[in-house]
Design a protein around this motif. Structure first.
Motif, PDB file in Angstrom:
ATOM      1  N   THR A   1      87.027 -62.824  20.525  1.00  0.00           N
ATOM      2  CA  THR A   1      86.725 -63.477  21.707  1.00  0.00           C
ATOM      3  C   THR A   1      85.238 -63.679  21.849  1.00  0.00           C
ATOM      4  OG1 THR A   1      86.963 -63.168  24.327  1.00  0.00           O
ATOM      5  CG2 THR A   1      86.322 -61.319  22.837  1.00  0.00           C
ATOM      6  N   ALA A   2      84.553 -63.035  20.967  1.00  0.00           N
ATOM      7  CA  ALA A   2      83.100 -63.327  21.014  1.00  0.00           C
ATOM      8  C   ALA A   2      82.825 -64.626  20.552  1.00  0.00           C
ATOM      9  CB  ALA A   2      82.537 -62.229  20.473  1.00  0.00           C
ATOM     10  N   VAL A   3      83.479 -65.055  19.554  1.00  0.00           N
ATOM     11  CA  VAL A   3      83.251 -66.665  19.060  1.00  0.00           C
ATOM     12  C   VAL A   3      83.677 -67.583  20.210  1.00  0.00           C
ATOM     13  CG1 VAL A   3      84.008 -68.154  17.345  1.00  0.00           C
ATOM     14  CG2 VAL A   3      83.516 -65.753  16.636  1.00  0.00           C
ATOM     15  N   ALA A   4      84.680 -67.287  20.799  1.00  0.00           N
ATOM     16  CA  ALA A   4      85.363 -68.309  21.665  1.00  0.00           C
ATOM     17  C   ALA A   4      84.307 -68.348  22.812  1.00  0.00           C
ATOM     18  CB  ALA A   4      86.698 -67.981  22.175  1.00  0.00           C
TER      19      ALA A   4
ATOM     20  N   LEU B   1      79.403 -60.016  19.807  1.00  0.00           N
ATOM     21  CA  LEU B   1      78.849 -61.058  20.485  1.00  0.00           C
ATOM     22  C   LEU B   1      77.439 -61.248  19.933  1.00  0.00           C
ATOM     23  CD1 LEU B   1      79.382 -62.808  22.896  1.00  0.00           C
ATOM     24  CD2 LEU B   1      77.950 -61.396  24.323  1.00  0.00           C
ATOM     25  N   SER B   2      76.609 -60.370  19.462  1.00  0.00           N
ATOM     26  CA  SER B   2      75.528 -60.566  18.450  1.00  0.00           C
ATOM     27  C   SER B   2      75.799 -61.571  17.314  1.00  0.00           C
ATOM     28  CB  SER B   2      74.811 -59.418  18.022  1.00  0.00           C
ATOM     29  OG  SER B   2      73.461 -59.799  17.621  1.00  0.00           O
ATOM     30  N   PHE B   3      76.704 -61.184  16.645  1.00  0.00           N
ATOM     31  CA  PHE B   3      77.126 -62.079  15.518  1.00  0.00           C
ATOM     32  C   PHE B   3      77.543 -63.514  15.932  1.00  0.00           C
ATOM     33  CE2 PHE B   3      81.299 -64.198  13.881  1.00  0.00           C
ATOM     34  CZ  PHE B   3      80.958 -64.707  12.648  1.00  0.00           C
ATOM     35  N   ALA B   4      78.373 -63.562  16.942  1.00  0.00           N
ATOM     36  CA  ALA B   4      78.711 -64.675  17.514  1.00  0.00           C
ATOM     37  C   ALA B   4      77.666 -65.870  18.085  1.00  0.00           C
ATOM     38  CB  ALA B   4      79.940 -64.764  18.421  1.00  0.00           C
ATOM     39  N   ALA B   5      76.650 -65.076  18.822  1.00  0.00           N
ATOM     40  CA  ALA B   5      75.468 -65.679  19.431  1.00  0.00           C
ATOM     41  C   ALA B   5      74.793 -66.300  18.267  1.00  0.00           C
ATOM     42  CB  ALA B   5      74.758 -64.583  20.141  1.00  0.00           C
ATOM     43  N   ALA B   6      74.649 -65.559  17.189  1.00  0.00           N
ATOM     44  CA  ALA B   6      73.748 -66.114  16.110  1.00  0.00           C
ATOM     45  C   ALA B   6      74.429 -67.254  15.609  1.00  0.00           C
ATOM     46  CB  ALA B   6      73.697 -65.222  15.143  1.00  0.00           C
TER      47      ALA B   6
END
Lengths: 418, 418
Positions: B113-116, B142-147
């Protein structure tokens, strides 16, 4: 598509032996007492017969036992990934691929040989293993494998790592292994792989229930790792590539490097690149000579690049690459100029590792960061020349158990010497 | 064969919405001020339009954007694994399967869900996100996805976890996120997910560049996780199974449970089992009522099982399950008896986790250990009855960043209350 998987039934069923492909036939190890070539009986107190046979084998292929395959299939074949996000960030025309060994249960390539070694020892009736570990990757891998075959395990952990990497110690214990800091008789010494090997060999010799297991350097260890390169070759073909222009891997004792690079040795157009830490520059600044594998001089003398068996590397964090010597097979390839070597300072390694984490999303082990740093330099060189170079590197392990080192780097607490 | 993979092009291209399959239609969330049903405009300061639409959607399927699929393909589809070694150790006729979400870049299911969420926010022009994290799984994801989408990120981390889990904090920082302990204005308070949500919402409201992201509880979050169950269904068929007899997952806010269980809701013969910690027994001992999602009462009131929004759970290590409330969708299924719930004490969870590590070779996150404990009990019950039951559980994350908790358990330092 940027990731190529293979189903578990496509795992290679034979290991690739590089010995028949060496430019110069290998020189034998010498007995530490007599300085005569060792014979199999000399090694019998340490290793099971099957591994001694593999150590001296010149057969081009060695079958993988079904019991070993059954366990490797828990995570192998590992994916081949194209690092498109890193390519884009670098603006390079190079195509960068990495083999993801980090998905093994213990988080690194070390698990490949750990399973094989535990199996052969269990089959020949050994009930207890001793070993050394530096950064802790090998100790965790062998603890996982020992649990699969109900073997007891005692791990001598380089004292500097024992303090810096408590999570690795806990992981070893969670799988059931026992861990003590090394050297055992010098509580103020930071330790080295060489001294930890001495401790583990001393514990083994004279106990009939116990064998010793080594996580790198030896021929049979590198043999077990060749799954990596064999799978990568097949997956590169699936990705529509012929052969890579260059294969890159970090090098401490040489096992993850040998694993990915050896299957490409017969492909003469493929450059092979070893990346070592500047603080322990065995291949780039060592001498090629016979030397002991350990500090105390208990192991056979091996023909290899060495910084001297009494070399104590600085306590840098990329502990798995802190070894005074190197695999004789790797050393032979470097000496004969079939393989290149380069050394990187620690700051540049972490800089590259963080760039990789923020683009590709995976946080690498510091050892692995060495390969990434060299990969980035190769990709930037390709940008200069405009060459559509194909780069393959070994993503040999994740950094989840090494995050304290990242914290130290980010906050300026790392020794910049290495 | 005991592991079933699917190639990256077989990832599901639509998410499964459980709403049309609920026994009772969902009740609306209420505005915290007016106590009237919230309208989309009420949520606009917090979430992008696309996520608000998903939050209230009754469409049976929701398409996954290509940009999201491109990133999910870095690790999805995840493997389905049969735990044959654990089965053997238990001597059970049950067949135990688990879905391995631990191979995502941040090591848990949260990345789905972080990626979405990062994608939809970036697409609608948001440049900064705030969020809370308990154990740290959500913050790292979420830190991974935000990057990946060049978003700034500020993470409010439950203070107890901030101290106990430095590696999670460092991982968040390595991907580029900023982390502060919560509650920010009470430096001696251990914190809770509820108070961290309050901090993150306060930071977001009134800043036009900033949105808020939640890692569980909400309908759109659980929607994004349904990839897990959809893939599992396809892989169980590859493994020659029809449907599982029981699907088991840990439950804190409900997202990994919803992810694996919702696609099985229409299959009436399949039991669905939520496993929560005895120290925070929302589903098993809470009341079903409207309550706030956070401590300060800033969020809408949601219809759910709750221990009261001012409940402060004990500082146990399985921090990700320490939430006073629960997903309204999960709560509705439990209230209507389509889903069961059970609570486990912490000691039993770690005992199960270590048995799993020594048999299957993977060290689970403590959250995940809850599912394993319940799976073992189901398998032992099947041994009593001789039933060849098929059990599917969600291996929602690895425990490499939670090893200090294992050390505490092994050395008797864990509070046995929960």
């Amino acid at each position: 598509m940027s990731r190529w998987t293979l189903p578990p039934d496509r795992i290679p069923s034979a290991w690739f032996n590089v010995v028949p492909h060496l430019p110069t036939p290998p020189q034998p190890p010498l007995h530490p007492g007599t300085r005569e070539p060792v014979v199999p009986e000399d090694l019998a107190p340490l290793f099971p017969t099957a591994l001694i046979e593999q150590e001296v084998s010149a057969e081009p292929w060695v079958d993988v036992p079904g019991e070993v395959l059954d366990i490797l299939r828990l995570w192998r074949p590992t994916p081949l990934v194209r690092a498109t996000r890193l390519e884009k960030a670098l603006g390079t025309p190079a195509r960068i691929y990495f083999k993801d060994e980090s998905i093994s249960p213990s988080g690194s390539h070390k698990t490949n040989t750990a399973v094989a070694q535990a199996f052969y020892n269990a089959r020949e009736g050994t009930t207890r293993l001793t070993t050394e570990t530096g950064a802790g990757q090998w100790g965790t891998a062998l603890s996982f494998a020992a649990a699969q075959f109900d073997l007891d395990l005692k791990v001598y952990m380089v004292r500097a790592s024992y303090g810096q990497k408590p999570y690795r110690r806990i992981a070893i214990e969670t799988w059931g292994g026992e861990v003590v800091p090394s050297p055992v008789d010098e509580p103020d010494h930071p330790g080295s792989l060489g001294s930890a090997i001495s401790d583990a060999v001393r514990d083994c010799v004279g106990r009939s229930d116990t064998h010793y297991a080594l996580g790198s350097v030896l021929n049979h260890v590198l043999l077990h790792q060749t799954m990596i390169g064999l799978e990568a070759k097949e997956q590169l073909a699936l990705a529509g590539e012929r052969l890579p222009d260059v294969v890159i891997a970090p090098c401490g004792g040489g096992s993850n490097l040998g694993g990915i690079a050896f299957p490409f040795v017969p492909d003469s157009g493929v450059r092979l690149l070893a990346v070592e830490p500047l603080s322990c520059p065995t291949l780039t600044q060592g001498r090629y000579d016979y030397d002991f594998g350990d500090t105390a001089g208990l192991t056979p003398l091996m023909p290899m690049y060495t910084l001297g068996h009494d070399f104590v590397p600085p306590s840098i964090h990329a502990g798995g690459l802190r070894y005074h010597g190197d695999s004789p097979l790797v050393s032979s390839l470097v000496k004969d100029e079939r393989m290149e070597a380069v050394a990187y300072p620690q700051g540049k390694v972490f800089e590259a590792a963080i760039q990789f984490a923020r683009t590709e999303g995976k946080i690498p082990a510091p050892e692995c960061g060495h390969a990434i740093a060299a990969t980035i330099d190769e990709a930037l060189a390709a940008k200069e020349t405009g060459e559509e170079k194909v780069i393959l590197f070994n993503y040999c392990g994740h950094g989840f158990l090494d995050l304290a080192a990242y914290d130290d780097y980010t906050n300026g607490r790392l020794d910049e010497i290495g």
